[in-house]
Scaffold this motif. Sequence first.
Motif, short mmCIF file in Angstrom:
data_model
loop_
_atom_site.label_atom_id
_atom_site.label_comp_id
_atom_site.label_asym_id
_atom_site.label_seq_id
_atom_site.Cartn_x
_atom_site.Cartn_y
_atom_site.Cartn_z
N GLY A 19 37.45 39.55 42.02
CA GLY A 19 37.11 40.31 41.10
C GLY A 19 38.40 40.88 40.35
O GLY A 19 38.16 41.28 39.23
N SER A 20 39.41 41.26 41.03
CA SER A 20 40.38 41.80 40.18
C SER A 20 41.15 40.91 39.43
O SER A 20 41.68 41.13 38.33
CB SER A 20 41.52 42.50 41.36
OG SER A 20 41.76 41.50 42.43
N ALA A 22 39.66 38.47 37.91
CA ALA A 22 38.68 38.55 36.52
C ALA A 22 39.06 39.55 35.70
O ALA A 22 38.98 39.55 34.34
CB ALA A 22 37.40 38.44 36.89
N ALA A 23 39.25 40.78 36.55
CA ALA A 23 39.66 42.19 35.75
C ALA A 23 40.63 41.93 34.86
O ALA A 23 41.15 42.44 33.93
CB ALA A 23 39.65 43.14 36.51
N SER A 26 40.27 39.83 31.70
CA SER A 26 39.29 40.37 30.79
C SER A 26 39.70 41.92 30.19
O SER A 26 38.95 42.19 29.23
CB SER A 26 38.09 40.62 31.62
OG SER A 26 37.75 41.04 32.59
N PHE A 27 40.42 42.59 30.93
CA PHE A 27 40.83 44.07 30.29
C PHE A 27 41.64 43.72 28.89
O PHE A 27 42.35 42.89 29.04
CB PHE A 27 41.69 45.02 31.23
CG PHE A 27 40.86 45.43 32.48
CD1 PHE A 27 39.75 45.75 31.98
CD2 PHE A 27 41.38 45.60 33.55
CE1 PHE A 27 38.99 46.87 33.04
CE2 PHE A 27 40.72 46.39 34.55
CZ PHE A 27 39.49 46.91 34.24
N TYR A 32 46.06 48.31 32.41
CA TYR A 32 44.88 48.36 33.33
C TYR A 32 44.89 46.67 34.06
O TYR A 32 44.58 46.84 35.35
CB TYR A 32 43.73 48.34 32.60
CG TYR A 32 43.31 49.57 32.20
CD1 TYR A 32 44.14 50.75 32.90
CD2 TYR A 32 42.43 50.20 31.32
CE1 TYR A 32 43.76 52.01 32.39
CE2 TYR A 32 42.23 51.27 30.85
CZ TYR A 32 42.86 52.42 31.45
OH TYR A 32 42.58 53.73 30.85
N SER A 33 45.42 45.75 33.27
CA SER A 33 45.64 44.28 33.83
C SER A 33 46.61 44.35 34.74
O SER A 33 46.32 43.84 36.16
CB SER A 33 46.01 43.39 32.79
OG SER A 33 44.76 43.24 31.88
N ALA A 36 45.19 46.09 37.96
CA ALA A 36 44.38 45.09 38.63
C ALA A 36 44.99 44.07 39.52
O ALA A 36 44.58 43.59 40.64
CB ALA A 36 43.46 44.62 37.55
N ASN A 40 44.79 42.52 43.34
CA ASN A 40 44.76 41.21 43.78
C ASN A 40 45.68 40.79 44.51
O ASN A 40 45.51 40.17 45.44
CB ASN A 40 44.91 40.52 42.33
CG ASN A 40 44.83 38.88 42.41
OD1 ASN A 40 44.08 38.57 43.42
ND2 ASN A 40 45.28 38.27 41.42
#
Lengths: 190, 101
Positions: A19-20, A22-23, A26-27, A32-33, A36, A40
């Motif tokens: 999930g992190s 993918a975050a 996509s951020f 924020y990336s 995340a 991860n």
Amino acid sequence: MGNALVWAVWFVAAFACLGSAAAVVSFSNPFYSALALIGNLGSLAVLYLLLSAEFVAAAQVLVYAGAVMVMFLFVIAYLGRHADAPWAGGPSWQALGAVAAAGALMVEIVVVVGLKASGRLSNAPDVTAAFGSPSEVGRVFLSDHLLAFEITSIVLLAAAVGGVVLGSHAHEDPPKPASSGLLQGEGRAR
Amino acid sequence: MGPNLTWYLAVSAFLFAIGALGVMLRRSPLIVLLSIEIMLNGANLALITFSRNHADMSGQIFALAVMAVAASEVVVGLGLIVAVHRRKLELDVDKLSTLRG
């Protein structure tokens, strides 16, 4: 540790990891990336612990989630806000091609690993408590893999020299010779 | 014993694919570097899984070497990004297509 508990820890760590990741992709805000990616790396360290690689897990948290990510966050803060929306203006042909290529890459990995190693992955052999411990890592590193150890030090030295050369102001044509480079960079925020 | 080692390899393949997607999809060089980190970590997870599968420490040694190379790559990559920024070029990998600054 009970079987169900190991499964629960694996489930939480694996899905936090995916999930992190993918975050990160996509951020739109790079800050924020990067945050995340710290999550991860932390959940990957949990997976390494489940695979009884204690020293690698500790090094992952110290080197990656600590030092490398601090440098990333520093540079992102230095560059200022550069928002980059990945899906701005609807999906383009390039974005669709990227998704298709990444999917094809994953199918390829799964097929190759499944063909070559599926029979031997069913059970993990029992290992002693020394497996993955710092003393064992040090012993293997300095006996069987001494050349890799030395080459690693040369790579790190080359990276340090390259970082200094890239960060130096010598090759820059100075528009305002009186002020320092840091102040010029701040004045150029767009 | 917890989950089968195949599950760890599945997570590793997903991580590698997500990282590759980020490299191809995103235009900011910072996010491209972060996605390369995800790909390297997917490869590291596969190395450590196979190290556990064979009960051989060499995979973990390889993973540590990959970590050192990743740290070096971040240093050089971030230095390049800061140098590009100081020359007032736009931080977009689609537009940085010539070698002349």
